[in-house]
Each structure stands twice: as structure tokens, then as C-alpha cells.
Design a protein around this motif. Structure first.
Motif, mmCIF file in Angstrom:
data_model
loop_
_atom_site.group_PDB
_atom_site.id
_atom_site.type_symbol
_atom_site.label_atom_id
_atom_site.label_comp_id
_atom_site.label_asym_id
_atom_site.label_seq_id
_atom_site.Cartn_x
_atom_site.Cartn_y
_atom_site.Cartn_z
ATOM 1 N N GLY A 7 0.834 -1.191 0.000
ATOM 2 C CA GLY A 7 0.000 0.000 0.000
ATOM 3 C C GLY A 7 0.866 1.238 0.000
ATOM 4 N N PRO A 8 0.252 2.386 0.087
ATOM 5 C CA PRO A 8 1.039 3.611 0.116
ATOM 6 C C PRO A 8 1.865 3.704 1.393
ATOM 7 C CG PRO A 8 -1.291 4.066 0.448
ATOM 8 C CD PRO A 8 -1.164 2.604 0.148
ATOM 9 N N ARG A 9 3.016 4.286 1.269
ATOM 10 C CA ARG A 9 3.873 4.502 2.428
ATOM 11 C C ARG A 9 3.367 5.709 3.204
ATOM 12 N NH1 ARG A 9 9.324 5.072 -0.708
ATOM 13 N NH2 ARG A 9 7.913 6.521 -1.664
ATOM 14 N N PRO A 10 3.649 5.780 4.488
ATOM 15 C CA PRO A 10 3.245 6.968 5.254
ATOM 16 C C PRO A 10 3.859 8.221 4.632
ATOM 17 C CG PRO A 10 3.999 5.245 6.719
ATOM 18 C CD PRO A 10 4.294 4.784 5.316
ATOM 19 N N GLY A 11 3.055 9.228 4.466
ATOM 20 C CA GLY A 11 3.529 10.470 3.870
ATOM 21 C C GLY A 11 3.355 10.529 2.369
ATOM 22 N N ASP A 12 3.052 9.397 1.720
ATOM 23 C CA ASP A 12 2.800 9.420 0.283
ATOM 24 C C ASP A 12 1.496 10.151 0.018
ATOM 25 O OD1 ASP A 12 5.060 8.030 -0.367
ATOM 26 O OD2 ASP A 12 4.055 6.162 -0.865
ATOM 27 N N PRO A 13 1.463 10.930 -1.058
ATOM 28 C CA PRO A 13 0.200 11.600 -1.365
ATOM 29 C C PRO A 13 -0.863 10.588 -1.771
ATOM 30 C CG PRO A 13 1.799 11.958 -3.112
ATOM 31 C CD PRO A 13 2.511 11.215 -1.999
ATOM 32 N N ARG A 14 -2.105 10.925 -1.498
ATOM 33 C CA ARG A 14 -3.191 10.041 -1.899
ATOM 34 C C ARG A 14 -3.294 10.051 -3.407
ATOM 35 N NH1 ARG A 14 -6.461 13.331 2.014
ATOM 36 N NH2 ARG A 14 -6.525 14.493 0.115
ATOM 37 N N PRO A 15 -3.690 8.934 -4.016
ATOM 38 C CA PRO A 15 -3.888 8.926 -5.463
ATOM 39 C C PRO A 15 -4.892 10.007 -5.854
ATOM 40 C CG PRO A 15 -4.045 6.708 -4.563
ATOM 41 C CD PRO A 15 -3.962 7.658 -3.397
ATOM 42 N N GLY A 16 -4.575 10.727 -6.914
ATOM 43 C CA GLY A 16 -5.463 11.767 -7.382
ATOM 44 C C GLY A 16 -5.316 13.080 -6.633
ATOM 45 N N ALA A 17 -4.402 13.129 -5.666
ATOM 46 C CA ALA A 17 -4.232 14.349 -4.871
ATOM 47 C C ALA A 17 -3.032 15.152 -5.354
ATOM 48 C CB ALA A 17 -4.070 13.984 -3.399
ATOM 49 N N GLU A 18 -2.780 15.117 -6.659
ATOM 50 C CA GLU A 18 -1.631 15.819 -7.221
ATOM 51 C C GLU A 18 -1.807 17.324 -7.042
ATOM 52 O OE1 GLU A 18 -0.056 16.360 -11.642
ATOM 53 O OE2 GLU A 18 -0.087 14.299 -10.950
ATOM 54 N N ARG A 19 -0.766 17.963 -6.582
ATOM 55 C CA ARG A 19 -0.835 19.404 -6.350
ATOM 56 C C ARG A 19 -0.139 20.129 -7.491
ATOM 57 N NH1 ARG A 19 1.386 20.527 -0.693
ATOM 58 N NH2 ARG A 19 0.642 22.582 -1.176
ATOM 59 N N GLU A 27 4.723 26.572 -1.235
ATOM 60 C CA GLU A 27 4.973 25.912 0.050
ATOM 61 C C GLU A 27 6.462 25.897 0.375
ATOM 62 O OE1 GLU A 27 4.291 21.604 2.231
ATOM 63 O OE2 GLU A 27 3.479 21.907 0.224
ATOM 64 N N VAL A 28 7.293 25.586 -0.610
ATOM 65 C CA VAL A 28 8.743 25.571 -0.400
ATOM 66 C C VAL A 28 9.231 26.982 -0.090
ATOM 67 C CG1 VAL A 28 10.982 25.225 -1.533
ATOM 68 C CG2 VAL A 28 9.178 23.507 -1.777
ATOM 69 N N ASP A 29 8.767 27.972 -0.858
ATOM 70 C CA ASP A 29 9.193 29.353 -0.629
ATOM 71 C C ASP A 29 8.822 29.825 0.772
ATOM 72 O OD1 ASP A 29 10.282 29.508 -3.162
ATOM 73 O OD2 ASP A 29 8.577 30.596 -4.025
ATOM 74 N N GLY A 58 10.811 17.638 0.098
ATOM 75 C CA GLY A 58 10.520 16.236 -0.230
ATOM 76 C C GLY A 58 9.224 16.100 -1.013
ATOM 77 N N ARG A 59 8.183 16.839 -0.603
ATOM 78 C CA ARG A 59 6.915 16.783 -1.330
ATOM 79 C C ARG A 59 7.076 17.331 -2.742
ATOM 80 N NH1 ARG A 59 5.141 17.883 3.843
ATOM 81 N NH2 ARG A 59 5.202 20.141 3.547
ATOM 82 N N ALA A 60 7.817 18.438 -2.886
ATOM 83 C CA ALA A 60 8.015 19.033 -4.208
ATOM 84 C C ALA A 60 8.822 18.113 -5.104
ATOM 85 C CB ALA A 60 8.703 20.383 -4.058
ATOM 86 N N LEU A 61 9.872 17.527 -4.565
ATOM 87 C CA LEU A 61 10.689 16.612 -5.375
ATOM 88 C C LEU A 61 9.895 15.353 -5.732
ATOM 89 C CD1 LEU A 61 14.102 16.947 -3.547
ATOM 90 C CD2 LEU A 61 13.537 17.736 -5.852
#
Length: 68
Positions: A7-19, A27-29, A58-61
Motif C-alpha cells: 500500500g502507500p507509504r506513510p507520507g505518500d500523497p493520496r492517489p489523485g491528490a496531485e498538487r 509551500e517551499v518558498d 521532499g513533497r516538491a521533489l
């Protein structure tokens, strides 16, 4: 015997939750800009600020890798 699919790892975005890239960049700035205020904050608060920057990067990368 069957092996369950991972299954998804902790912290992985949910499917379809692409930002959008702009939201990730903002967010990074914001996280990096917050580092400027560390001079006025107690040293005990510094690790949490660095963790926020690390998480935002990490989320951006991760989002960039998904777009390839």
C-alpha cells in the motif's frame, strides 16, 4: 499463497491528490522564508523549522518525479 500488494507509504500523497507546481513552489518558498526569522527564535525551535523545509522539499521533489 498470494502476497498482498504494498500500500502507500506513510507520507505518500493520496492517489489523485496531485498538487499544482505553483502550490508546491509556494509551500517551499514559505518554508525557506521562515528560516529568515530563526535569528529571533530560540535555538530549540530551529529543528522544527528545518524539518518543515525538508518536508516541503521532499513533497516538491516527489511530485516532480511523479510528473516525469
Amino acid at each position: 499463497m498470494t502476497v498482498p500488494a504494498p500500500g502507500p507509504r506513510p507520507g505518500d500523497p493520496r492517489p489523485g491528490a496531485e498538487r499544482p507546481v505553483a502550490a508546491l513552489r509556494a509551500e517551499v518558498d514559505a518554508a525557506v522564508t521562515a528560516l529568515d526569522a530563526l535569528d529571533d527564535r530560540p535555538v530549540a525551535e530551529h529543528p522544527a523549522a528545518f524539518e518543515r523545509v525538508h518536508a516541503a522539499l521532499g513533497r516538491a521533489l516527489g511530485a516532480g518525479a511523479e510528473r516525469e
